[in-house]
Motif scaffolding. Structure first.
Motif, PDB file in Angstrom:
ATOM      1  N   ILE A 109       0.839  -1.149   0.113  1.00  0.00           N
ATOM      2  CA  ILE A 109      -0.123  -0.174  -0.060  1.00  0.00           C
ATOM      3  C   ILE A 109       0.622   1.280   0.026  1.00  0.00           C
ATOM      4  O   ILE A 109       0.559   2.237  -0.566  1.00  0.00           O
ATOM      5  CB  ILE A 109      -0.966   0.060   1.292  1.00  0.00           C
ATOM      6  CG1 ILE A 109      -2.005  -1.044   1.050  1.00  0.00           C
ATOM      7  CG2 ILE A 109      -1.602   1.110   1.476  1.00  0.00           C
ATOM      8  CD1 ILE A 109      -2.719  -1.441   2.463  1.00  0.00           C
ATOM      9  N   ALA A 110       2.034   1.238   0.687  1.00  0.00           N
ATOM     10  CA  ALA A 110       2.693   2.489   0.713  1.00  0.00           C
ATOM     11  C   ALA A 110       4.050   2.530  -0.056  1.00  0.00           C
ATOM     12  O   ALA A 110       4.583   1.285  -0.276  1.00  0.00           O
ATOM     13  CB  ALA A 110       3.108   2.591   2.378  1.00  0.00           C
ATOM     14  N   GLU A 111       4.337   3.647  -0.509  1.00  0.00           N
ATOM     15  CA  GLU A 111       5.708   3.611  -1.026  1.00  0.00           C
ATOM     16  C   GLU A 111       6.792   3.457  -0.094  1.00  0.00           C
ATOM     17  O   GLU A 111       6.562   3.748   1.002  1.00  0.00           O
ATOM     18  CB  GLU A 111       5.717   5.225  -1.452  1.00  0.00           C
ATOM     19  CG  GLU A 111       7.143   5.399  -2.535  1.00  0.00           C
ATOM     20  CD  GLU A 111       6.646   6.767  -3.050  1.00  0.00           C
ATOM     21  OE1 GLU A 111       6.661   7.050  -4.128  1.00  0.00           O
ATOM     22  OE2 GLU A 111       6.556   7.937  -2.243  1.00  0.00           O
ATOM     23  N   THR A 112       7.891   3.031  -0.595  1.00  0.00           N
ATOM     24  CA  THR A 112       9.079   2.731   0.336  1.00  0.00           C
ATOM     25  C   THR A 112      10.198   3.566   0.335  1.00  0.00           C
ATOM     26  O   THR A 112      10.477   3.959  -0.891  1.00  0.00           O
ATOM     27  CB  THR A 112       9.555   1.035   0.122  1.00  0.00           C
ATOM     28  OG1 THR A 112       8.554   0.237   0.208  1.00  0.00           O
ATOM     29  CG2 THR A 112      10.632   0.814   1.178  1.00  0.00           C
ATOM     30  N   SER A 121       8.475   3.104  -5.909  1.00  0.00           N
ATOM     31  CA  SER A 121       6.984   3.544  -6.117  1.00  0.00           C
ATOM     32  C   SER A 121       6.531   2.313  -7.129  1.00  0.00           C
ATOM     33  O   SER A 121       7.171   1.835  -7.902  1.00  0.00           O
ATOM     34  CB  SER A 121       6.854   4.731  -6.830  1.00  0.00           C
ATOM     35  OG  SER A 121       7.606   5.730  -6.079  1.00  0.00           O
ATOM     36  N   HIS A 144       2.369   4.843  -7.165  1.00  0.00           N
ATOM     37  CA  HIS A 144       2.153   5.768  -6.183  1.00  0.00           C
ATOM     38  C   HIS A 144       2.092   7.140  -6.828  1.00  0.00           C
ATOM     39  O   HIS A 144       2.871   7.433  -7.970  1.00  0.00           O
ATOM     40  CB  HIS A 144       3.081   5.482  -5.170  1.00  0.00           C
ATOM     41  CG  HIS A 144       2.960   4.376  -4.416  1.00  0.00           C
ATOM     42  ND1 HIS A 144       3.753   3.390  -4.658  1.00  0.00           N
ATOM     43  CD2 HIS A 144       2.008   3.987  -3.202  1.00  0.00           C
ATOM     44  CE1 HIS A 144       3.316   2.279  -3.903  1.00  0.00           C
ATOM     45  NE2 HIS A 144       2.291   2.616  -3.232  1.00  0.00           N
ATOM     46  N   SER A 184       1.757  11.627  -5.683  1.00  0.00           N
ATOM     47  CA  SER A 184       1.579  12.392  -4.494  1.00  0.00           C
ATOM     48  C   SER A 184       0.055  12.753  -4.193  1.00  0.00           C
ATOM     49  O   SER A 184      -0.579  12.672  -4.939  1.00  0.00           O
ATOM     50  CB  SER A 184       2.290  13.702  -4.773  1.00  0.00           C
ATOM     51  OG  SER A 184       3.395  13.698  -5.122  1.00  0.00           O
TER      52      SER A 184
END
Length: 105
Positions: A15-18, A35, A38, A40
């Motif tokens: 789910i999240a960008e690393t 990404s 992903h 902004s």
């Protein structure tokens, strides 16, 4: 001595960008950012106190700047973003990992 590969050890798509710090600390640091589709948030801009040099190592991305400039980035492309240059990521490849190398200074 620390060492590694920018293209190995990529976490599974989540789910999240690393964001991983590879070297340095404030005010100078080097990061690997991963990404996968992903971007902004729709509202707001990055407005960083430090300059940021960023390169796309794999994948693809599009950056938008507040002045209206759009930059499509492919592997090997880089940009040096001066401090307080308002920008955002509007797209990263949803079908492949986009690996960035970022140097904050």
């Amino acid at each position: 001595m620390d060492r590694g590969s920018l293209l190995e050890g990529i976490p599974p798509t989540g789910i999240a960008e690393t964001v991983e710090r590879l070297a340095g600390n404030q005010p100078f640091r080097i990061e690997r950012i991963i990404s996968h589709g992903h971007r902004s948030p729709e509202q707001g801009w990055y407005d960083q106190a430090q300059s940021e040099w960023v390169a796309v190592i794999s994948g693809a991305a599009t950056l938008e700047f507040e002045d209206g400039e759009t930059l499509h980035m492919q592997p090997g492309d880089w940009v040096d973003i001066p401090a307080h240059t308002r920008h955002r990521v509007t797209w990263t490849d949803p079908d492949a990992d986009t690996v960035w190398l970022a140097v904050h200074y």
